[in-house]
Design a protein around this motif. Sequence first.
Motif, PDB file in Angstrom:
ATOM      1  N   LEU A  31    -153.562 -51.378-106.100  1.00 23.72           N
ATOM      2  CA  LEU A  31    -154.272 -51.074-104.867  1.00 23.72           C
ATOM      3  C   LEU A  31    -153.520 -49.914-104.231  1.00 23.72           C
ATOM      4  O   LEU A  31    -152.299 -49.952-104.122  1.00 23.72           O
ATOM      5  CB  LEU A  31    -154.257 -52.254-103.894  1.00 23.72           C
ATOM      6  N   ILE A  32    -154.216 -48.890-103.842  1.00 24.21           N
ATOM      7  CA  ILE A  32    -153.605 -47.747-103.175  1.00 24.21           C
ATOM      8  C   ILE A  32    -153.988 -47.827-101.704  1.00 24.21           C
ATOM      9  O   ILE A  32    -155.163 -47.715-101.359  1.00 24.21           O
ATOM     10  CB  ILE A  32    -154.101 -46.413-103.773  1.00 24.21           C
ATOM     11  N   SER A  33    -153.020 -48.059-100.840  1.00 26.35           N
ATOM     12  CA  SER A  33    -153.265 -48.174 -99.414  1.00 26.35           C
ATOM     13  C   SER A  33    -153.296 -46.780 -98.786  1.00 26.35           C
ATOM     14  O   SER A  33    -152.450 -45.939 -99.092  1.00 26.35           O
ATOM     15  CB  SER A  33    -152.171 -49.017 -98.774  1.00 26.35           C
ATOM     16  N   LEU A  34    -154.286 -46.552 -97.928  1.00 23.72           N
ATOM     17  CA  LEU A  34    -154.440 -45.250 -97.270  1.00 23.72           C
ATOM     18  C   LEU A  34    -154.469 -45.411 -95.761  1.00 23.72           C
ATOM     19  O   LEU A  34    -155.111 -46.342 -95.253  1.00 23.72           O
ATOM     20  CB  LEU A  34    -155.746 -44.576 -97.701  1.00 23.72           C
ATOM     21  N   ASN A  35    -153.822 -44.499 -95.052  1.00 24.41           N
ATOM     22  CA  ASN A  35    -153.968 -44.493 -93.605  1.00 24.41           C
ATOM     23  C   ASN A  35    -155.340 -43.904 -93.262  1.00 24.41           C
ATOM     24  O   ASN A  35    -156.099 -43.500 -94.147  1.00 24.41           O
ATOM     25  CB  ASN A  35    -152.809 -43.748 -92.926  1.00 24.41           C
ATOM     26  N   GLU A  36    -155.648 -43.849 -91.985  1.00 22.68           N
ATOM     27  CA  GLU A  36    -156.974 -43.411 -91.545  1.00 22.68           C
ATOM     28  C   GLU A  36    -157.330 -42.004 -92.024  1.00 22.68           C
ATOM     29  O   GLU A  36    -158.431 -41.763 -92.531  1.00 22.68           O
ATOM     30  CB  GLU A  36    -157.055 -43.472 -90.025  1.00 22.68           C
ATOM     31  N   SER A  37    -156.397 -41.059 -91.893  1.00 23.84           N
ATOM     32  CA  SER A  37    -156.702 -39.682 -92.279  1.00 23.84           C
ATOM     33  C   SER A  37    -156.804 -39.535 -93.799  1.00 23.84           C
ATOM     34  O   SER A  37    -157.646 -38.783 -94.298  1.00 23.84           O
ATOM     35  CB  SER A  37    -155.684 -38.701 -91.704  1.00 23.84           C
ATOM     36  N   ALA A  38    -155.990 -40.257 -94.557  1.00 27.11           N
ATOM     37  CA  ALA A  38    -156.088 -40.205 -96.016  1.00 27.11           C
ATOM     38  C   ALA A  38    -157.394 -40.822 -96.491  1.00 27.11           C
ATOM     39  O   ALA A  38    -158.021 -40.327 -97.430  1.00 27.11           O
ATOM     40  CB  ALA A  38    -154.894 -40.895 -96.656  1.00 27.11           C
ATOM     41  N   ALA A  39    -157.833 -41.901 -95.843  1.00 28.24           N
ATOM     42  CA  ALA A  39    -159.122 -42.514 -96.189  1.00 28.24           C
ATOM     43  C   ALA A  39    -160.261 -41.540 -95.895  1.00 28.24           C
ATOM     44  O   ALA A  39    -161.209 -41.417 -96.675  1.00 28.24           O
ATOM     45  CB  ALA A  39    -159.312 -43.821 -95.420  1.00 28.24           C
ATOM     46  N   TYR A  40    -160.150 -40.826 -94.779  1.00 26.29           N
ATOM     47  CA  TYR A  40    -161.145 -39.802 -94.438  1.00 26.29           C
ATOM     48  C   TYR A  40    -161.205 -38.732 -95.531  1.00 26.29           C
ATOM     49  O   TYR A  40    -162.291 -38.349 -95.977  1.00 26.29           O
ATOM     50  CB  TYR A  40    -160.792 -39.185 -93.079  1.00 26.29           C
ATOM     51  N   LEU A  41    -160.039 -38.289 -95.982  1.00 27.40           N
ATOM     52  CA  LEU A  41    -160.002 -37.269 -97.034  1.00 27.40           C
ATOM     53  C   LEU A  41    -160.593 -37.792 -98.339  1.00 27.40           C
ATOM     54  O   LEU A  41    -161.284 -37.055 -99.042  1.00 27.40           O
ATOM     55  CB  LEU A  41    -158.565 -36.785 -97.258  1.00 27.40           C
ATOM     56  N   TRP A  42    -160.333 -39.059 -98.682  1.00 28.73           N
ATOM     57  CA  TRP A  42    -160.905 -39.643 -99.896  1.00 28.73           C
ATOM     58  C   TRP A  42    -162.431 -39.639 -99.814  1.00 28.73           C
ATOM     59  O   TRP A  42    -163.113 -39.292-100.772  1.00 28.73           O
ATOM     60  CB  TRP A  42    -160.367 -41.056-100.110  1.00 28.73           C
ATOM     61  N   GLN A  43    -162.954 -40.009 -98.653  1.00 32.10           N
ATOM     62  CA  GLN A  43    -164.413 -40.002 -98.473  1.00 32.10           C
ATOM     63  C   GLN A  43    -164.968 -38.590 -98.611  1.00 32.10           C
ATOM     64  O   GLN A  43    -166.000 -38.376 -99.268  1.00 32.10           O
ATOM     65  CB  GLN A  43    -164.783 -40.579 -97.110  1.00 32.10           C
ATOM     66  N   LYS A  44    -164.316 -37.621 -98.009  1.00 31.91           N
ATOM     67  CA  LYS A  44    -164.778 -36.234 -98.080  1.00 31.91           C
ATOM     68  C   LYS A  44    -164.687 -35.699 -99.509  1.00 31.91           C
ATOM     69  O   LYS A  44    -165.562 -34.968 -99.963  1.00 31.91           O
ATOM     70  CB  LYS A  44    -164.002 -35.336 -97.108  1.00 31.91           C
ATOM     71  N   ALA A  45    -163.631 -36.060-100.221  1.00 31.68           N
ATOM     72  CA  ALA A  45    -163.501 -35.637-101.621  1.00 31.68           C
ATOM     73  C   ALA A  45    -164.661 -36.183-102.442  1.00 31.68           C
ATOM     74  O   ALA A  45    -165.213 -35.478-103.289  1.00 31.68           O
ATOM     75  CB  ALA A  45    -162.167 -36.112-102.195  1.00 31.68           C
ATOM     76  N   ASP A  74    -150.388 -31.226 -95.738  1.00 31.60           N
ATOM     77  CA  ASP A  74    -150.682 -32.657 -95.815  1.00 31.60           C
ATOM     78  C   ASP A  74    -151.642 -32.982 -96.952  1.00 31.60           C
ATOM     79  O   ASP A  74    -151.451 -33.952 -97.682  1.00 31.60           O
ATOM     80  CB  ASP A  74    -151.247 -33.160 -94.492  1.00 31.60           C
ATOM     81  N   VAL A  75    -152.671 -32.166 -97.100  1.00 33.91           N
ATOM     82  CA  VAL A  75    -153.654 -32.398 -98.166  1.00 33.91           C
ATOM     83  C   VAL A  75    -153.001 -32.252 -99.535  1.00 33.91           C
ATOM     84  O   VAL A  75    -153.220 -33.073-100.423  1.00 33.91           O
ATOM     85  CB  VAL A  75    -154.870 -31.453 -98.021  1.00 33.91           C
ATOM     86  N   LYS A  76    -152.200 -31.217 -99.716  1.00 31.31           N
ATOM     87  CA  LYS A  76    -151.532 -31.032-101.008  1.00 31.31           C
ATOM     88  C   LYS A  76    -150.651 -32.229-101.342  1.00 31.31           C
ATOM     89  O   LYS A  76    -150.587 -32.671-102.491  1.00 31.31           O
ATOM     90  CB  LYS A  76    -150.718 -29.743-101.016  1.00 31.31           C
ATOM     91  N   ARG A  77    -149.993 -32.791-100.332  1.00 29.34           N
ATOM     92  CA  ARG A  77    -149.127 -33.946-100.558  1.00 29.34           C
ATOM     93  C   ARG A  77    -149.943 -35.169-100.982  1.00 29.34           C
ATOM     94  O   ARG A  77    -149.609 -35.842-101.944  1.00 29.34           O
ATOM     95  CB  ARG A  77    -148.302 -34.251 -99.315  1.00 29.34           C
ATOM     96  N   ILE A  78    -151.049 -35.453-100.292  1.00 27.15           N
ATOM     97  CA  ILE A  78    -151.840 -36.639-100.637  1.00 27.15           C
ATOM     98  C   ILE A  78    -152.537 -36.455-101.981  1.00 27.15           C
ATOM     99  O   ILE A  78    -152.597 -37.383-102.787  1.00 27.15           O
ATOM    100  CB  ILE A  78    -152.833 -37.032 -99.515  1.00 27.15           C
ATOM    101  N   VAL A  79    -153.029 -35.267-102.267  1.00 20.71           N
ATOM    102  CA  VAL A  79    -153.678 -35.019-103.557  1.00 20.71           C
ATOM    103  C   VAL A  79    -152.667 -35.149-104.695  1.00 20.71           C
ATOM    104  O   VAL A  79    -152.977 -35.706-105.754  1.00 20.71           O
ATOM    105  CB  VAL A  79    -154.393 -33.648-103.570  1.00 20.71           C
ATOM    106  N   SER A  80    -151.457 -34.705-104.468  1.00 15.31           N
ATOM    107  CA  SER A  80    -150.400 -34.864-105.464  1.00 15.31           C
ATOM    108  C   SER A  80    -150.153 -36.349-105.743  1.00 15.31           C
ATOM    109  O   SER A  80    -149.983 -36.752-106.900  1.00 15.31           O
ATOM    110  CB  SER A  80    -149.119 -34.188-104.980  1.00 15.31           C
ATOM    111  N   GLU A  81    -150.137 -37.156-104.708  1.00 20.38           N
ATOM    112  CA  GLU A  81    -149.963 -38.605-104.892  1.00 20.38           C
ATOM    113  C   GLU A  81    -151.141 -39.195-105.666  1.00 20.38           C
ATOM    114  O   GLU A  81    -150.950 -40.041-106.540  1.00 20.38           O
ATOM    115  CB  GLU A  81    -149.806 -39.307-103.541  1.00 20.38           C
ATOM    116  N   TRP A  82    -152.347 -38.759-105.336  1.00 21.67           N
ATOM    117  CA  TRP A  82    -153.528 -39.241-106.059  1.00 21.67           C
ATOM    118  C   TRP A  82    -153.438 -38.876-107.538  1.00 21.67           C
ATOM    119  O   TRP A  82    -153.804 -39.668-108.402  1.00 21.67           O
ATOM    120  CB  TRP A  82    -154.798 -38.658-105.461  1.00 21.67           C
TER     121      TRP A  82
END
Length: 89
Positions: A31-45, A74-82
């Motif tokens: 399970l990958i836990s996301l904060n509010e802004s990361a969840a928003y980015l996942w939806q937009k992706a 911030d986006v580069k960091r979260i995408v790298s984690e993904w």
Amino acid sequence: MKQKKGFVLRNVCGENVIVGEGIETIDFGKLISLNESAAYLWQKAGELGDFTAEQLADKLQEEYEVSAEQALTDVKRIVSEWQKVGIVE
């Protein structure tokens, strides 16, 4: 890049998590836990289909009060984690 098939965002006990659903993700087991802004980015992706970090940074700036430079960082960091956990390709 794009989201790998079979990974979906769910709200589990008040937490935003990405889970694998279906045969394509049988070996995932996380399970990958996301904060509010990361969840928003996942939806937009997901809405964009094929996406770039720059496109997601633009979306982040539209929704949150953040500079272009900070949004891209911030986006580069979260995408790298993904990428590390194998939920985007």
